[in-house]
Design a protein around this motif. Structure first.
Motif, PDB file in Angstrom:
ATOM      1  N   MET A  65      -9.965  -3.825   6.813  1.00 31.48           N
ATOM      2  CA  MET A  65     -10.714  -4.519   5.758  1.00 31.48           C
ATOM      3  C   MET A  65     -12.054  -5.058   6.251  1.00 31.48           C
ATOM      4  SD  MET A  65      -8.917  -4.313   3.062  1.00 31.48           S
ATOM      5  CE  MET A  65      -9.688  -5.531   2.029  1.00 31.48           C
ATOM      6  N   GLY A  66     -12.233  -5.126   7.497  1.00 33.71           N
ATOM      7  CA  GLY A  66     -13.463  -5.696   8.043  1.00 33.71           C
ATOM      8  C   GLY A  66     -13.193  -6.217   9.433  1.00 33.71           C
ATOM      9  N   LYS A  67     -13.893  -7.254   9.783  1.00 34.61           N
ATOM     10  CA  LYS A  67     -13.800  -7.816  11.127  1.00 34.61           C
ATOM     11  C   LYS A  67     -12.383  -8.309  11.428  1.00 34.61           C
ATOM     12  CE  LYS A  67     -16.101 -11.058  14.150  1.00 34.61           C
ATOM     13  NZ  LYS A  67     -17.122 -12.083  14.257  1.00 34.61           N
ATOM     14  N   ASN A  68     -11.653  -7.542  12.215  1.00 32.93           N
ATOM     15  CA  ASN A  68     -10.305  -7.876  12.689  1.00 32.93           C
ATOM     16  C   ASN A  68      -9.279  -8.096  11.581  1.00 32.93           C
ATOM     17  OD1 ASN A  68     -11.335  -7.783  15.291  1.00 32.93           O
ATOM     18  ND2 ASN A  68     -11.843  -9.959  15.271  1.00 32.93           N
ATOM     19  N   GLN A  69      -9.535  -7.634  10.383  1.00 34.69           N
ATOM     20  CA  GLN A  69      -8.574  -7.790   9.294  1.00 34.69           C
ATOM     21  C   GLN A  69      -8.021  -6.426   8.895  1.00 34.69           C
ATOM     22  OE1 GLN A  69     -10.777  -9.936   6.248  1.00 34.69           O
ATOM     23  NE2 GLN A  69      -9.525 -11.737   6.697  1.00 34.69           N
ATOM     24  N   ILE A  70      -6.709  -6.384   8.717  1.00 29.83           N
ATOM     25  CA  ILE A  70      -6.038  -5.149   8.323  1.00 29.83           C
ATOM     26  C   ILE A  70      -5.116  -5.456   7.149  1.00 29.83           C
ATOM     27  CG2 ILE A  70      -4.431  -3.345   9.035  1.00 29.83           C
ATOM     28  CD1 ILE A  70      -5.471  -3.706  11.884  1.00 29.83           C
ATOM     29  N   LYS A  71      -5.281  -4.696   6.086  1.00 28.92           N
ATOM     30  CA  LYS A  71      -4.415  -4.817   4.910  1.00 28.92           C
ATOM     31  C   LYS A  71      -3.272  -3.826   5.110  1.00 28.92           C
ATOM     32  CE  LYS A  71      -4.932  -5.171  -0.050  1.00 28.92           C
ATOM     33  NZ  LYS A  71      -5.850  -5.038  -1.178  1.00 28.92           N
ATOM     34  N   ARG A  72      -2.018  -4.275   4.917  1.00 26.84           N
ATOM     35  CA  ARG A  72      -0.892  -3.375   5.144  1.00 26.84           C
ATOM     36  C   ARG A  72       0.230  -3.629   4.143  1.00 26.84           C
ATOM     37  NH1 ARG A  72       1.810  -5.647  10.775  1.00 26.84           N
ATOM     38  NH2 ARG A  72       2.468  -7.646   9.913  1.00 26.84           N
ATOM     39  N   PHE A  73       1.092  -2.601   4.014  1.00 28.04           N
ATOM     40  CA  PHE A  73       2.246  -2.698   3.121  1.00 28.04           C
ATOM     41  C   PHE A  73       3.384  -1.859   3.679  1.00 28.04           C
ATOM     42  CE2 PHE A  73       0.422   1.260   1.808  1.00 28.04           C
ATOM     43  CZ  PHE A  73       1.493   2.029   1.397  1.00 28.04           C
ATOM     44  N   ASN A  74       4.583  -2.172   3.244  1.00 29.39           N
ATOM     45  CA  ASN A  74       5.795  -1.403   3.536  1.00 29.39           C
ATOM     46  C   ASN A  74       6.595  -1.318   2.251  1.00 29.39           C
ATOM     47  OD1 ASN A  74       5.837  -0.861   6.472  1.00 29.39           O
ATOM     48  ND2 ASN A  74       5.691  -3.092   6.587  1.00 29.39           N
ATOM     49  N   LYS A  75       6.992  -0.116   1.877  1.00 25.81           N
ATOM     50  CA  LYS A  75       7.735   0.097   0.631  1.00 25.81           C
ATOM     51  C   LYS A  75       8.950   0.955   0.944  1.00 25.81           C
ATOM     52  CE  LYS A  75       7.441  -0.334  -3.896  1.00 25.81           C
ATOM     53  NZ  LYS A  75       7.911  -1.619  -4.319  1.00 25.81           N
ATOM     54  N   LYS A  76      10.093   0.567   0.398  1.00 24.83           N
ATOM     55  CA  LYS A  76      11.333   1.321   0.576  1.00 24.83           C
ATOM     56  C   LYS A  76      11.834   1.711  -0.813  1.00 24.83           C
ATOM     57  CE  LYS A  76      15.351  -0.709   1.739  1.00 24.83           C
ATOM     58  NZ  LYS A  76      16.401  -1.349   2.555  1.00 24.83           N
ATOM     59  N   ILE A  77      12.079   3.026  -1.016  1.00 21.78           N
ATOM     60  CA  ILE A  77      12.488   3.534  -2.326  1.00 21.78           C
ATOM     61  C   ILE A  77      13.765   4.348  -2.166  1.00 21.78           C
ATOM     62  CG2 ILE A  77      11.790   4.945  -4.293  1.00 21.78           C
ATOM     63  CD1 ILE A  77       8.868   4.504  -3.175  1.00 21.78           C
ATOM     64  N   ASP A  78      14.758   4.037  -2.988  1.00 15.64           N
ATOM     65  CA  ASP A  78      16.015   4.794  -2.982  1.00 15.64           C
ATOM     66  C   ASP A  78      15.814   6.069  -3.799  1.00 15.64           C
ATOM     67  OD1 ASP A  78      18.579   5.780  -3.018  1.00 15.64           O
ATOM     68  OD2 ASP A  78      19.454   4.079  -4.070  1.00 15.64           O
ATOM     69  N   VAL A  79      15.834   7.219  -3.132  1.00 14.75           N
ATOM     70  CA  VAL A  79      15.637   8.503  -3.810  1.00 14.75           C
ATOM     71  C   VAL A  79      16.900   9.361  -3.748  1.00 14.75           C
ATOM     72  CG1 VAL A  79      13.135   8.538  -3.498  1.00 14.75           C
ATOM     73  CG2 VAL A  79      14.593   9.515  -1.737  1.00 14.75           C
ATOM     74  N   SER A  80      18.042   8.744  -3.463  1.00 12.15           N
ATOM     75  CA  SER A  80      19.292   9.498  -3.306  1.00 12.15           C
ATOM     76  C   SER A  80      19.748  10.161  -4.605  1.00 12.15           C
ATOM     77  CB  SER A  80      20.393   8.590  -2.763  1.00 12.15           C
ATOM     78  OG  SER A  80      20.631   7.516  -3.651  1.00 12.15           O
ATOM     79  N   LYS A  81      19.305   9.660  -5.757  1.00  9.82           N
ATOM     80  CA  LYS A  81      19.736  10.255  -7.028  1.00  9.82           C
ATOM     81  C   LYS A  81      18.817  11.387  -7.493  1.00  9.82           C
ATOM     82  CE  LYS A  81      17.406   7.088 -10.182  1.00  9.82           C
ATOM     83  NZ  LYS A  81      17.568   6.231 -11.332  1.00  9.82           N
ATOM     84  N   TYR A  82      17.847  11.757  -6.664  1.00  5.65           N
ATOM     85  CA  TYR A  82      16.907  12.820  -7.014  1.00  5.65           C
ATOM     86  C   TYR A  82      17.145  14.059  -6.160  1.00  5.65           C
ATOM     87  CZ  TYR A  82      14.490   9.040  -9.375  1.00  5.65           C
ATOM     88  OH  TYR A  82      14.193   7.989 -10.194  1.00  5.65           O
ATOM     89  N   GLU A  83      16.593  15.190  -6.610  1.00  3.83           N
ATOM     90  CA  GLU A  83      16.625  16.426  -5.828  1.00  3.83           C
ATOM     91  C   GLU A  83      15.633  16.246  -4.681  1.00  3.83           C
ATOM     92  OE1 GLU A  83      18.437  19.162  -6.166  1.00  3.83           O
ATOM     93  OE2 GLU A  83      19.327  18.850  -8.130  1.00  3.83           O
ATOM     94  N   ILE A  84      16.128  15.911  -3.508  1.00  7.17           N
ATOM     95  CA  ILE A  84      15.282  15.564  -2.364  1.00  7.17           C
ATOM     96  C   ILE A  84      14.309  16.696  -2.024  1.00  7.17           C
ATOM     97  CG2 ILE A  84      15.271  14.912   0.081  1.00  7.17           C
ATOM     98  CD1 ILE A  84      16.471  12.744  -1.725  1.00  7.17           C
TER      99      ILE A  84
END
Length: 161
Positions: A65-84
């Motif tokens: 994002m700029g000087k020593n700043q980092i924007k981050r995320f973590n997402k967990k999605i259950d996809v077991s009911k889909y055709e993987i």
């Protein structure tokens, strides 16, 4: 010992906005769920994904994002009911779009239109159902049984006429 000349990065953790949509296909059994993850400012290279054996899809990302700043995320999605094997992803315009093909049981009863008492038998052999020798034999036996039923049904109709 001090961090001479080095500064630590500041992380800004956030939960991205997610939007679920349903897309109907050419057939009633070709439905696809679409998940749009809004990641404004992120580039394709900033985002990583990992499919695990437990049916969970992990998506994470870090964007400077700029000087020593980092924007981050973590997402967990259950996809077991889909055709993987059919999952598709596309990153464009700050949005990660996941196309998740829905799975259905091998035999599905559907109500047709305006006739709630009329049910149609729809037979769909998905790759999850027809795997291994036992499942293949069951599928073949089921198809044979369905064929015999249809033959007898057509005989009954022709006798009545």
């Amino acid at each position: 010992m001090k961090n001479e000349g080095r500064s630590e990065s500041l992380y800004d953790d956030f939960e991205p906005y997610c939007e679920w949509k349903k897309q109907n296909g050419a057939s009633i059994l070709d439905e696809v769920d679409i998940l749009e993850i809004h990641l404004q400012g992120f580039k394709k290279e900033d985002v990583k994904s990992e499919m695990r054996k437990d049916g969970m899809l992990y998506i994470s990302g870090e964007h400077p994002m700029g000087k020593n700043q980092i924007k981050r995320f973590n997402k967990k999605i259950d996809v077991s009911k889909y055709e993987i094997k059919g999952i598709e992803a596309q990153f464009e315009g700050g949005k990660l779009q996941l196309r998740l093909p829905c799975t259905y049981p091998p035999i599905t009863f559907l109500t047709i239109g305006m006739y709630p008492n009329y049910k149609a038998l729809i037979l769909r052999l998905s790759h999850k159902f027809v795997k291994g020798t036992t499942s293949s034999a069951m599928a073949l036996a089921l198809l044979l049984l369905l064929g015999v039923f249809m033959y007898k049904y057509l005989q009954c109709i022709s006798i009545q006429n």
